[in-house]
Design a protein around this motif. Structure first.
Motif, PDB file in Angstrom:
ATOM      1  N   LEU A  27       0.726   3.919   2.425  1.00  0.00           N
ATOM      2  CA  LEU A  27       0.758   4.712   3.646  1.00  0.00           C
ATOM      3  C   LEU A  27       2.055   4.457   4.399  1.00  0.00           C
ATOM      4  O   LEU A  27       2.432   3.301   4.607  1.00  0.00           O
ATOM      5  N   PHE A  68     -11.792   8.896   5.911  1.00  0.00           N
ATOM      6  CA  PHE A  68     -10.483   8.909   5.251  1.00  0.00           C
ATOM      7  C   PHE A  68     -10.724   8.839   3.748  1.00  0.00           C
ATOM      8  O   PHE A  68     -11.287   7.860   3.254  1.00  0.00           O
ATOM      9  N   ASP A  87     -14.676   0.651  -1.832  1.00  0.00           N
ATOM     10  CA  ASP A  87     -13.772   0.589  -2.996  1.00  0.00           C
ATOM     11  C   ASP A  87     -14.413  -0.341  -4.023  1.00  0.00           C
ATOM     12  O   ASP A  87     -15.009  -1.357  -3.650  1.00  0.00           O
ATOM     13  N   GLY A  91       0.831  -1.203   0.000  1.00  0.00           N
ATOM     14  CA  GLY A  91       0.000   0.000   0.000  1.00  0.00           C
ATOM     15  C   GLY A  91       0.854   1.237   0.000  1.00  0.00           C
ATOM     16  O   GLY A  91       2.064   1.166  -0.219  1.00  0.00           O
ATOM     17  N   GLY A 112      -8.911  -0.524  -8.811  1.00  0.00           N
ATOM     18  CA  GLY A 112      -7.736   0.335  -8.911  1.00  0.00           C
ATOM     19  C   GLY A 112      -8.050   1.713  -9.451  1.00  0.00           C
ATOM     20  O   GLY A 112      -9.071   1.934 -10.098  1.00  0.00           O
TER      21      GLY A 112
HETATM   22  C1  LIG Z   1      -4.217   4.900  -3.618  1.00  0.00           C
HETATM   23  S1  LIG Z   1      -5.313   3.543  -3.554  1.00  0.00           S
HETATM   24  C2  LIG Z   1      -5.743   3.463  -1.838  1.00  0.00           C
HETATM   25  C3  LIG Z   1      -4.584   3.072  -0.985  1.00  0.00           C
HETATM   26  C4  LIG Z   1      -4.950   2.588   0.401  1.00  0.00           C
HETATM   27  N1  LIG Z   1      -5.724   3.559   1.146  1.00  0.00           N
HETATM   28  C5  LIG Z   1      -3.708   2.184   1.148  1.00  0.00           C
HETATM   29  O1  LIG Z   1      -3.542   2.573   2.316  1.00  0.00           O
HETATM   30  O2  LIG Z   1      -2.870   1.461   0.595  1.00  0.00           O
HETATM   31  C6  LIG Z   1      -6.776   4.177  -4.257  1.00  0.00           C
HETATM   32  C7  LIG Z   1      -7.941   3.208  -4.258  1.00  0.00           C
HETATM   33  O3  LIG Z   1      -9.100   3.962  -4.609  1.00  0.00           O
HETATM   34  C8  LIG Z   1      -9.970   3.144  -5.352  1.00  0.00           C
HETATM   35  N2  LIG Z   1     -10.862   4.019  -6.120  1.00  0.00           N
HETATM   36  C9  LIG Z   1     -10.572   4.819  -7.173  1.00  0.00           C
HETATM   37  N3  LIG Z   1     -11.664   5.469  -7.594  1.00  0.00           N
HETATM   38  C10 LIG Z   1     -12.681   5.073  -6.778  1.00  0.00           C
HETATM   39  C11 LIG Z   1     -14.073   5.392  -6.721  1.00  0.00           C
HETATM   40  N4  LIG Z   1     -14.643   6.256  -7.560  1.00  0.00           N
HETATM   41  N5  LIG Z   1     -14.805   4.783  -5.788  1.00  0.00           N
HETATM   42  C12 LIG Z   1     -14.238   3.898  -4.900  1.00  0.00           C
HETATM   43  N6  LIG Z   1     -12.940   3.576  -4.913  1.00  0.00           N
HETATM   44  C13 LIG Z   1     -12.163   4.148  -5.838  1.00  0.00           C
HETATM   45  C14 LIG Z   1      -9.065   2.292  -6.209  1.00  0.00           C
HETATM   46  O4  LIG Z   1      -9.716   1.098  -6.598  1.00  0.00           O
HETATM   47  C15 LIG Z   1      -7.859   2.073  -5.268  1.00  0.00           C
HETATM   48  O5  LIG Z   1      -7.967   0.836  -4.620  1.00  0.00           O
END
Ligand SMILES: C[S@@+](CC[C@H](N)C(=O)[O-])C[C@H]1O[C@@H](n2cnc3c(N)ncnc32)[C@H](O)[C@@H]1O
Length: 211
Positions: free
Chosen positions: A28, A143, A79, A26, A83
């Motif tokens: 963070l 968050f 989510d 991830g 991605g």
């Molecule tokens: C940067 S990652 C999150 C990282 C996570 N919080 C971590 O700590 O590793 C962004 C996530 O947002 C999700 N995402 C993108 N657009 C979205 C949407 N419109 N609705 C829900 N999830 C979404 C993606 O599928 C992805 O898994």
């Protein structure tokens, strides 16, 4: 003396959780995760803990460890698990899980089980826009870490912020790293009197809703 011992305990607690989550893929960093853990455990207010954007569960695990430890509200993880644009094949943060399985959900669940917090997380497999249509509960800790573009950060804020209780928190990640969310965060603090910035931990910004 007392506060010195408490601070030492916090170092140990952060180190233990970081060790337990070291293999959870991830974005963070450990101090950012620990800040989320503390907010989940000790943050002000009564209401749900909800995150938008869970990926493989790194932030989810930090939040859930804090909430579970303190016997407080469970974490709702929203989510679609397909991605963000940068995780797609050939992009800068290409995700092997997405390439191989078309979803990060299986790895997400596996990571929750390994961290022992699967009983403390309610996943909603849907986009932020879909999930909010069926949502009606107060949120004490939100968050936002879905798509980092300006438009998506603004949309997620506008969709979910009305549910945040007075005194509750919104956290944004990648402030200073991702231009879209950074610009939105800057504008929000300038233009809205609804939230006050209380602390930043690396690129995690914590805002509190004014009473
Ligand atoms: C940067 S990652 C999150 C990282 C996570 N919080 C971590 O700590 O590793 C962004 C996530 O947002 C999700 N995402 C993108 N657009 C979205 C949407 N419109 N609705 C829900 N999830 C979404 C993606 O599928 C992805 O898994």
């Amino acid at each position: 003396m007392e506060s010195f011992v408490l601070r030492l305990r916090a170092v140990i607690e952060c180190g233990n959780a970081a060790h337990a989550l070291k293999d959870v893929e991830g974005f963070l960093m450990d101090p950012e995760g620990y800040a989320l853990m503390l907010l989940a455990a000790e943050g002000y207010g009564v209401g749900e803990i909800l995150e938008v954007g869970s990926y493989m569960g790194r932030s989810t695990c930090w939040l859930a460890l804090g909430a579970k430890h303190a016997h407080r509200e469970k974490v709702t993880a929203v989510d679609h698990f397909k991605g963000s644009p940068e995780h797609q094949s050939g992009r800068e943060c290409e995700s092997l899980a997405l390439v191989e399985e078309g979803t990060t959900f299986n790895r997400f669940m596996e990571n929750l089980r390994t961290a022992g917090v699967q009983d403390y997380v309610e996943p909603i497999i849907a986009s932020s826009e879909e999930a909010v249509r069926n949502w009606n509960k107060p949120i004490r800790l939100l968050f936002i870490e879905g798509d980092h573009s300006y438009a998506a950060s603004r949309r997620d804020y506008e969709l979910w912020s009305p549910f945040v209780v007075p005194g509750g928190y919104i956290c944004f990640h990648d402030i200073g790293n991702a231009p879209g969310v950074t610009l939105f965060h800057q504008e929000l603090l300038k233009q809205s009197s609804q939230y006050s910035h209380i602390v930043s931990v690396v690129s995690l910004s914590v805002l509190q809703k004014n009473a």
